[in-house]
Enzyme design. Structure first.
Site, PDB file in Angstrom:
ATOM      1  N   HIS A   1       0.980   8.988   5.104  1.00  0.00           N
ATOM      2  CA  HIS A   1      -0.476   8.873   4.963  1.00  0.00           C
ATOM      3  C   HIS A   1      -1.076   8.257   6.237  1.00  0.00           C
ATOM      4  O   HIS A   1      -1.976   8.837   6.859  1.00  0.00           O
ATOM      5  CB  HIS A   1      -0.777   8.006   3.738  1.00  0.00           C
ATOM      6  CG  HIS A   1      -2.239   7.785   3.478  1.00  0.00           C
ATOM      7  ND1 HIS A   1      -2.923   8.461   2.498  1.00  0.00           N
ATOM      8  CD2 HIS A   1      -3.149   6.957   4.062  1.00  0.00           C
ATOM      9  CE1 HIS A   1      -4.195   8.075   2.498  1.00  0.00           C
ATOM     10  NE2 HIS A   1      -4.355   7.150   3.437  1.00  0.00           N
ATOM     11  N   GLU A   2      -0.563   7.125   6.628  1.00  0.00           N
ATOM     12  CA  GLU A   2      -1.117   6.438   7.798  1.00  0.00           C
ATOM     13  C   GLU A   2      -0.874   7.238   9.075  1.00  0.00           C
ATOM     14  O   GLU A   2      -1.658   7.175  10.015  1.00  0.00           O
ATOM     15  CB  GLU A   2      -0.562   5.010   7.917  1.00  0.00           C
ATOM     16  CG  GLU A   2      -0.841   4.103   6.707  1.00  0.00           C
ATOM     17  CD  GLU A   2      -2.314   4.015   6.297  1.00  0.00           C
ATOM     18  OE1 GLU A   2      -3.192   4.259   7.150  1.00  0.00           O
ATOM     19  OE2 GLU A   2      -2.584   3.715   5.112  1.00  0.00           O
TER      20      GLU A   2
ATOM     21  N   HIS B   1      -3.857   9.378   9.601  1.00  0.00           N
ATOM     22  CA  HIS B   1      -4.971   8.629  10.197  1.00  0.00           C
ATOM     23  C   HIS B   1      -4.717   8.411  11.693  1.00  0.00           C
ATOM     24  O   HIS B   1      -5.606   8.597  12.524  1.00  0.00           O
ATOM     25  CB  HIS B   1      -5.106   7.252   9.531  1.00  0.00           C
ATOM     26  CG  HIS B   1      -5.738   7.284   8.175  1.00  0.00           C
ATOM     27  ND1 HIS B   1      -6.955   7.871   7.926  1.00  0.00           N
ATOM     28  CD2 HIS B   1      -5.324   6.772   6.980  1.00  0.00           C
ATOM     29  CE1 HIS B   1      -7.270   7.715   6.633  1.00  0.00           C
ATOM     30  NE2 HIS B   1      -6.288   7.064   6.041  1.00  0.00           N
TER      31      HIS B   1
ATOM     32  N   GLU C   1      -9.790  10.615   5.798  1.00  0.00           N
ATOM     33  CA  GLU C   1      -8.905  10.655   4.636  1.00  0.00           C
ATOM     34  C   GLU C   1      -8.359  12.076   4.430  1.00  0.00           C
ATOM     35  O   GLU C   1      -7.265  12.245   3.891  1.00  0.00           O
ATOM     36  CB  GLU C   1      -9.661  10.146   3.405  1.00  0.00           C
ATOM     37  CG  GLU C   1      -8.788   9.729   2.242  1.00  0.00           C
ATOM     38  CD  GLU C   1      -7.921   8.498   2.490  1.00  0.00           C
ATOM     39  OE1 GLU C   1      -8.047   7.847   3.553  1.00  0.00           O
ATOM     40  OE2 GLU C   1      -7.088   8.187   1.620  1.00  0.00           O
TER      41      GLU C   1
END
Ligand code: ZN
Length: 500
Positions: free
Chosen positions: A264-265, A268, A294
């Site tokens: 997930h990160e 980003h 997101e």
């Protein structure tokens, strides 16, 4: 190029330096700082924040922007220069409306709010948090009034996270999600296999997880000369510019959550890393909105990281890493376990389907708070009632209910919707990537992630904040935000004849 433009960019670069220094101090606070440093660090962060804010809202910035009007008119609106002036003017006009005294009240109330929230959550005592929440809401309403809103008050708050989007637009999207997801979740529950829980809950030694997380983002294309990954309490991505990307994750020795948080990160971080380096040290040098940000994290976490092609590639490695836990688990069972849809209490642990109901619940309550339609003392009861209605579960206490998230404590009202907007946008973009790159997913089976990375860089990341969020979505997804691709994806994967 007029001298005024150079003066403006120099000023903006210095402001950006202060902000990025603050970001690194925050990163340090969350990853390295000894606990007793907290009081000093709060002062340092407040000072940096105030310096950057004062420099930005000063009359000098306004004068420079005013002096550039005719130069701006002579430029191609899509050029870096025109975008810089346009976006800076929007930022400036917003910031200049808020009196300095209110700005510092908001900052102070947010930091007290977070302190009170920590204790209230530990003791599951909403009453202890209520005064801080009342203070935050009161200040937020004063903030809204600074903008003399013509439409809904909530629009002003949402605009801080998703510029140009209105509450009415979000409602249209969320009403559609709710209409489809509530019955889908109930239908999936009937086919649920609770024994899947034991696949992903057990023994996952942290040191091996740490190596695995670094290994996976290296395979995704993380460059060790410009990225880091460190442990923290609550995962986030931060950094100091395109060549200084800081990811964080949290290792639990009994689950694989850290791996999914890391992917997930990574999404980003990749967005920030992919911004055109020419935009570094300007207000354009980052992702354009929280929703688009997101969309990138959810893409790597869910569309890549929970997909069958990806796990055909990585599962042998995972099995070798955790043979005690996964040695006898077949790939298909593992895939069903990491994609299990199961209503639960805590948003950050929710699966990709029920997650949206957590967000919709908060969005609805936030509008009622801002419009004075709910008394703050009644929030726990309202929260619990909706959790039952949307997800069919009972909330045992406020720590597992209304107190679970930090956002309202820190004054972040209007933030939550961007999480689900990110889910929606991620699949819109995904459909475009798959059209452009027909062999994309077969490539994952061979560990080939560069085509996806490069496509995203070319069609989204490089723009930074040059265009508005709405313009950016049209550029990358070919049309305005639309929940249908996301709903199609969820039904195709989790519906009665789903691919899982
Ligand atoms: Zn995120």
């Amino acid at each position: 190029m007029p001298e005024t433009f150079d003066t403006l960019t120099t000023r903006l670069a210095e402001i950006q330096d202060l902000r990025k220094t603050g970001a690194i101090l925050f990163w340090d606070q969350q990853t390295k700082m000894p606990g007793a440093g907290a009081a000093g660090r709060a002062e340092q962060l407040a000072t940096l924040h105030r310096m950057a804010h004062e420099l930005f809202v000063s009359e000098e910035t306004g004068r420079l922007l005013e002096g550039l009007r005719s130069y701006e008119d002579s430029l191609d609106p899509a050029s870096d220069e025109a975008s810089l002036i346009r976006v800076t003017r929007q930022d400036y006009e917003k910031a200049a409306r808020v009196p300095a005294e209110l700005e510092s009240e908001l900052t102070r109330a947010a930091s007290h709010g977070v302190q009170d929230w920590v204790t209230a959550r530990e003791t599951s005592d909403f009453a202890r948090f209520l005064p801080a929440l009342e203070r935050n809401v009161e200040l937020k309403l004063r903030y809204v009034e600074c903008f003399e809103p013509q439409g809904e008050r909530y629009d002003v708050l949402l605009d801080d996270y998703e510029r140009g989007m209105t509450a009415a637009e979000v409602r249209t999207i969320f009403d559609r999600l709710k209409e489809e997801l509530v019955p889908l979740i109930a239908e999936i529950a009937e086919r649920d296999d609770p024994s899947l829980e034991e696949v992903t809950r057990g023994t996952f030694p942290v040191e091996r997880q740490r190596e695995l997380c670094h290994d996976v983002i290296r395979r995704f294309g993380m460059r060790p000369d410009s990225w880091r990954l460190d442990p923290t309490e609550h995962p986030f991505a931060s950094g100091a510019g395109v060549d200084d990307i800081r990811l964080t994750t949290h290792y639990h020795d009994d689950t694989l959550e850290a791996l999914f948080a890391t992917m997930h990160e990574y999404g980003h971080g990749l967005y920030e890393h992919g911004v055109d380096p020419a935009l570094d040290r300007t207000p354009l040098g980052s992702g354009v909105s929280l929703g688009l940000h997101e969309s990138q994290s959810r893409m790597w976490e869910n569309l890549v990281g929970r997909s069958r092609p990806f796990w055909r590639y990585l599962y042998p490695t995972l099995r070798e890493t955790f043979p005690e836990q996964l040695g006898s688990v077949e790939l298909e069972r593992f895939l069903r376990a990491i994609n299990r849809v199961h209503p639960s209490l805590i948003r950050i642990h929710a699966d990709e389907v029920t997650y949206n109901m957590h967000v919709i619940l908060r969005f609805e309550l936030e509008q009622e708070i801002v419009n004075g339609r709910v008394e703050l003392k009644d929030l726990p009861a309202e929260w619990n009632r909706r959790m039952h209605e949307y997800l069919g579960i009972e909330v045992p206490d406020d720590a597992h209910g209304v107190l679970q998230d930090v956002h309202w404590a820190g004054g972040g009202i209007g933030y939550f919707p961007t999480y689900s907007l990110g889910n929606v946008i991620s699949v819109q973009i995904w459909e475009r990537v798959r059209e452009d790159l027909p062999g994309l997913e077969e490539g994952f089976e061979r560990g080939e992630f560069a085509p996806l990375r490069e496509w995203l860089g070319e069609h989204l990341h490089r723009y930074g904040r040059k265009f508005s969020p709405k313009e950016t979505i049209i550029k990358v997804a070919g049309g305005p935000i639309d929940p249908e691709p996301y709903l199609r994806y969820l039904r195709a994967k989790h519906g009665a004849d789903g691919s899982l």
